[in-house]
Design an enzyme around this catalytic site. Structure first.
Site, mmCIF file in Angstrom:
data_model
loop_
_atom_site.group_PDB
_atom_site.id
_atom_site.type_symbol
_atom_site.label_atom_id
_atom_site.label_comp_id
_atom_site.label_asym_id
_atom_site.label_seq_id
_atom_site.Cartn_x
_atom_site.Cartn_y
_atom_site.Cartn_z
ATOM 1 N N ARG A 18 0.838 -1.207 0.000
ATOM 2 C CA ARG A 18 0.000 0.000 0.000
ATOM 3 C C ARG A 18 0.870 1.254 0.000
ATOM 4 N NH1 ARG A 18 -4.408 0.229 4.570
ATOM 5 N NH2 ARG A 18 -2.610 0.742 5.861
ATOM 6 N N LYS A 36 -2.603 6.799 1.662
ATOM 7 C CA LYS A 36 -2.485 7.106 3.091
ATOM 8 C C LYS A 36 -1.546 8.299 3.193
ATOM 9 C CE LYS A 36 -2.389 4.457 7.400
ATOM 10 N NZ LYS A 36 -3.814 4.406 7.760
ATOM 11 N N GLU A 82 -16.231 6.285 4.937
ATOM 12 C CA GLU A 82 -15.501 5.679 6.053
ATOM 13 C C GLU A 82 -15.381 6.662 7.200
ATOM 14 O OE1 GLU A 82 -11.267 5.000 5.866
ATOM 15 O OE2 GLU A 82 -11.039 6.242 4.087
HETATM 16 C C1 LIG Z 1 -4.926 3.620 7.947
HETATM 17 C C2 LIG Z 1 -6.343 3.933 7.627
HETATM 18 C C3 LIG Z 1 -7.356 2.975 7.772
HETATM 19 C C4 LIG Z 1 -7.124 1.609 8.369
HETATM 20 O O1 LIG Z 1 -6.325 0.799 7.574
HETATM 21 P P1 LIG Z 1 -5.605 -0.471 8.179
HETATM 22 O O2 LIG Z 1 -4.759 -0.978 7.078
HETATM 23 O O3 LIG Z 1 -6.634 -1.444 8.569
HETATM 24 O O4 LIG Z 1 -4.827 0.002 9.359
HETATM 25 C C5 LIG Z 1 -8.635 3.327 7.381
HETATM 26 N N1 LIG Z 1 -8.920 4.561 6.895
HETATM 27 C C6 LIG Z 1 -7.964 5.495 6.770
HETATM 28 C C7 LIG Z 1 -8.345 6.837 6.246
HETATM 29 C C8 LIG Z 1 -6.649 5.223 7.122
HETATM 30 O O5 LIG Z 1 -5.716 6.165 7.005
#
Ligand SMILES: *Cc1c(COP(=O)(O)O)cnc(C)c1O
Length: 340
Positions: free
Chosen positions: A84, A185, A221
């Protein structure tokens, strides 16, 4: 100041920064990643014109190291974080960090700070924060040509203690644009979520639930965790959207839900439908699985399952996942890496 081991209370760590002995650092210069190494200095020296300070070229990851009952240490799907990180780098016009080196560096940081991996029975973990920033000087808006990659580690308590349902507020703000950086991210998505989350906290909510930014009709989300619901028919559903960060916890729960016969599906979920869910939760590395007690929209509170109790399916999913992460139960092949 360096964190002293003796001053840590494993039961009450919270989720806060602490300066541990070692972090990993590598630099990108002259078109390539240099050799990296562990360093002790928690600070970074930057030029005032460094790209990150003006145009926000930053990406990050978050993963945990788990102390097993036998004292060894597990990592949970670190190669997924490495991959990722590559996708985030591409979206932000940054040079990807080699994925095998990413996983190796994570392990180096865990080993170097081994005594800070919390004991098994504390429910606490060692949280790892890999990140990359553009460091070269820019004035015009352009991608940097030098970068810094770092991984630091912090012992953290269970982010939300136990399975306590939380109250969420449907935000009037968007965190990411439809064709924006929602799938990366990157700090910018979090910058735009700060005011919404401050306001939500002021009104007594745990966090915001964001809608899709194009129609404001579908659930996207939470600020830092993905959404799932259990329909009245008992199906595990989670949003499909161009503006959410696909969580590794969510990917994992999709597989576990399949094994549990919950017929999981990723699809658009209208907010109206979300209100009708039998159970719902937030899922992510930090949140693990956190039950949704209620969702408030335009001043009306919609209770999901219960405001003070966690539903049976959410509870079962939580234990399935956590037992695999700690090595109490075998997970699907390759999910857990035990450090030697
Ligand atoms: C990091 C993150 C998540 C959770 O992802 P994981 O891989 O399960 O830790 C969900 N939403 C956002 C916006 C994130 O930055």
């Amino acid at each position: 100041m360096k964190q002293k081991l003796a001053e840590l209370d494993w039961q009450n760590l919270g989720f806060q920064y602490r300066d541990l002995p070692y972090r990993y650092e590598a630099k990108f210069k002259d078109g390539k990643w240099q050799q990296g190494n562990l360093v002790e200095d928690a600070t970074i020296k930057l030029s005032e014109a460094a790209e990150i300070l003006h145009y926000g070229q930053e990406i990050f990851e978050g993963l945990k190291a788990y102390r097993r009952e036998d004292g060894k240490i597990n990592l949970f799907r670190p190669e997924q974080n490495a991959h990722r990180f590559t996708l985030s780098a591409e979206r932000l016009a940054m040079p990807p960090f080699p994925e095998d080196r990413f996983v190796e560096a994570v392990k180096e940081v865990v080993r170097a700070n081994e005594e800070f991996v919390p004991p098994y029975d504390s429910g606490a973990t060692l949280y790892l924060r890999p990140f990359m920033v553009g460091t070269s000087n820019v004035l015009g808006v352009t991608a940097a040509d030098e970068y810094l990659f770092r991984i630091f580690a912090v012992p953290v308590g269970a982010y939300i203690k136990g399975l306590n349902p939380a109250a969420y507020l449907v935000s009037d703000y968007d965190r990411a644009a439809y064709n924006g950086t929602g799938q990366a991210k990157t700090s910018g998505n979090y910058a735009s979520s700060l005011l919404p989350s401050v306001e939500a906290h002021q009104h007594g909510f745990a966090d915001c639930l964001y809608l899709d930014p194009r129609e404001h009709k579908y659930v996207d989300e939470f600020g830092g965790a993905n959404f799932f619901g259990i329909t009245q028919e008992g199906q595990f559903v989670t949003p499909q959207s161009k503006s959410i960060l696909v969580s590794i916890t969510k990917r994992s729960l999709l597989e576990l839900a399949e094994r549990m016969g919950l017929n999981p599906v990723e699809r658009q979920i209208t907010l109206e439908e979300a209100f009708t869910m039998k159970e719902a939760g937030a899922m992510g590395t930090a949140a693990v699985i956190s039950p949704v007690g209620s969702i408030t929209y335009q001043g009306v509170k919609h209770v999901i399952y219960s405001e003070d109790q966690t539903g049976p399916i959410t509870t079962k999913l939580y234990h399935e996942l956590v037992d695999i992460q700690y090595g109490n139960k075998p997970g699907p092949a390759g999910w857990v890496q035990t450090l030697e």
